[in-house]
Design an enzyme around this catalytic site. Sequence first.
Site, PDB file in Angstrom:
ATOM      1  CG  HIS A 114      30.851  29.425   6.448  1.00  0.00           C
ATOM      2  ND1 HIS A 114      31.799  29.958   6.992  1.00  0.00           N
ATOM      3  CD2 HIS A 114      29.608  29.446   7.175  1.00  0.00           C
ATOM      4  CE1 HIS A 114      31.443  30.340   8.255  1.00  0.00           C
ATOM      5  NE2 HIS A 114      30.241  30.142   8.496  1.00  0.00           N
ATOM      6  CG  ASP A 129      21.938  28.728   8.774  1.00  0.00           C
ATOM      7  OD1 ASP A 129      22.845  29.728   8.605  1.00  0.00           O
ATOM      8  OD2 ASP A 129      21.351  28.865   9.847  1.00  0.00           O
TER       9      ASP A 129
END
Length: 427
Positions: free
Chosen positions: A316, A373
Site C-alpha cells: 500500500h 483487497d
Amino acid sequence: MKKDTFTFTNNRTNQSYEFNILDSTRGPSVVDISSFYKETGMFTFDVGYTSTASCESAITLIDGEKGELRYRGVAIEELAENHSYLETCYLLLNGILPSKKELESFDLELRHRSFIDENLRMLIAAFPDSAHPMSILASGVTALASFYYEHLEMKKEEDCQEMARRIIAKIPTLAAFAYRKSLGVPFIYPDIDKSFTENFLYMLRAYPGGKMKRTIDGVEEIKAIEIKALDTIFTLHADHEQNASTTTVRTVASTGAHPYVAISAGISALWGRAHGGANESVMAQLEMIADVKNVDAFIERAKDPNDEFRLMGFGHRVYKNFDPRAKALKKLQDQLKDELTLDSHLMQIAERIEEIALNDDYFVSRNLYPNIDFYSGVILTALKIERPMFTAIFVIGRTVGWITQLMEFREDKSSKIARPRQLYSGK
Ligand code: SDX
C-alpha cells in the site's frame, strides 16, 4: 529566518528560498510550495505524488505508520463494529453521527431515491450480456448527469446534499441491474421496505415478483449475518483520503464538470488492478496458485524484479503497517466462518501467503502487508457475490467518500483547476 519556514537552497546559484510550514491537526506537516516556480523558476518533481499533498481535507485521517484510519475523527474499528453503513455515510457527509431521528429520515430519503429512470434502465439493458459491471456502472453514472443536469450548478448546501444522497441511493440499483444484465435475467426493482444493504442483496438474488429462491428445505431468505457482513464491507470501503480514484474525482470536479461525471471518472480509475480492481485479481490469483504447495514459488516470482508478477492484495502506498481494514475483514471472516460457507481451500492458500510474506525480508523490508483487497474476496464469495461484481461492491461503499470529497473541494474557496507541470525530456 522565520521559525515556521522551510528553506531550499539552490547550490548551483547559492540562492536560498523560504517557504511556510503548515501543520496538520494530526499527521505530517506540509511545506507550502505553491509559489515555488514563481520564486525559483523550477518545478518540484514527484512521480505518483508519493510526497505531495494535493489539498487540505478534514474528512479522513490515515496514519500509515500505525495502521490507523478515521472518518471525521471516528476510528474505523468503532464504525465497523458499532455503526451501520448509513450512519457512516451520514457521518462523512455531515461531520457527525446522526441521531435516531436523523438516521431514520436519511434512510427513508435514500430508499425513495433508489429508483432510476426507465430510460436509464433501458440503456443498461442495451449493454451486451458480457459487459463488465464496472463498465456499465461508469456509463450509467455518466448518464445520470443527463437525467439530473440541474446538479451542474448548485448554489445551496441542501442542493448539494440532495445531489449526494441521490447518487449514494442509485449506485446499488445500477450495480444490481448490471449484475442481472450479465445473467440475462429480468431486473429486480428496489424494495423501499428494505434497508440499504438488504435491498442490494435482494436486487441481486430475488426472482421476478420479488420472491426469493425456494428449495426443498424452504425459502432461501437473506440472512441477518449476510446483511451485517456486507454492511461492514461497505463501511470499510467508504473513504480513504486522497487515493487514486478520489484524486481523479477531485481533478474532474476541478474543471467544473458535472459532479456525476466526476464520480464516473472515479469509478473508472478504481477499476484498475493496482487499485480497487485488486479484490477481483486477488481471487483470480488464489485460484491460479491453486494449492498451498505452490505458494512458495509464487512468492519467489513476486520478489523477482524481472518478473512483473505481484502479490495482489499486498502492499500500500500509505500503510507501512497492517491495513486496519484488512484486520477488520479478517476478524469478520472469523466471525462468519461458522455461519457462512467460506472457501476454506482459498483461505488456506491466503493464510499461507500471509504467513510467508509477513516473515520474508523482501516484504518486511518494504513494509508490504495485506491490504483491504486481500480478504474481501473470500467474504464476498461466501455472500454469493460473483467475482466480476467485487469492484462494483467497492464502488457502492466508496461513492459516499468520493461525493464528500467532491463537496469539500467545491466548498474550498482556495481550490483551483488541477494542472501539474512536467520534467520535459523531449527534443
Ligand atoms: C487500494 O491508495 C489507497 O488508499 C488505495 C486503497 C483505497 O482504499 O482507496 O487503499 C485501495 O487500491 C489498495 C491497493 C490494492 N492494490 C493491490 O493490492 C495491487 C498490488 N499492490 C501493488 O501494486 C502496490 O503495492 C501498490 C500499487 C498498492 C502500491 O504501490 P507503490 O506505493 O507505488 O509501491 P511501489 O510500487 O513503489 O513498491 C515499492 C516496492 C517495489 O520494490 P522495489 O522497486 O523497492 O524493489 O515494493 C514492491 C515494488 O516492486 N511491491 C511489491 C508489491 N507491492 C509493492 N512486490 C510484490 N508484490 C506486491 N504486491
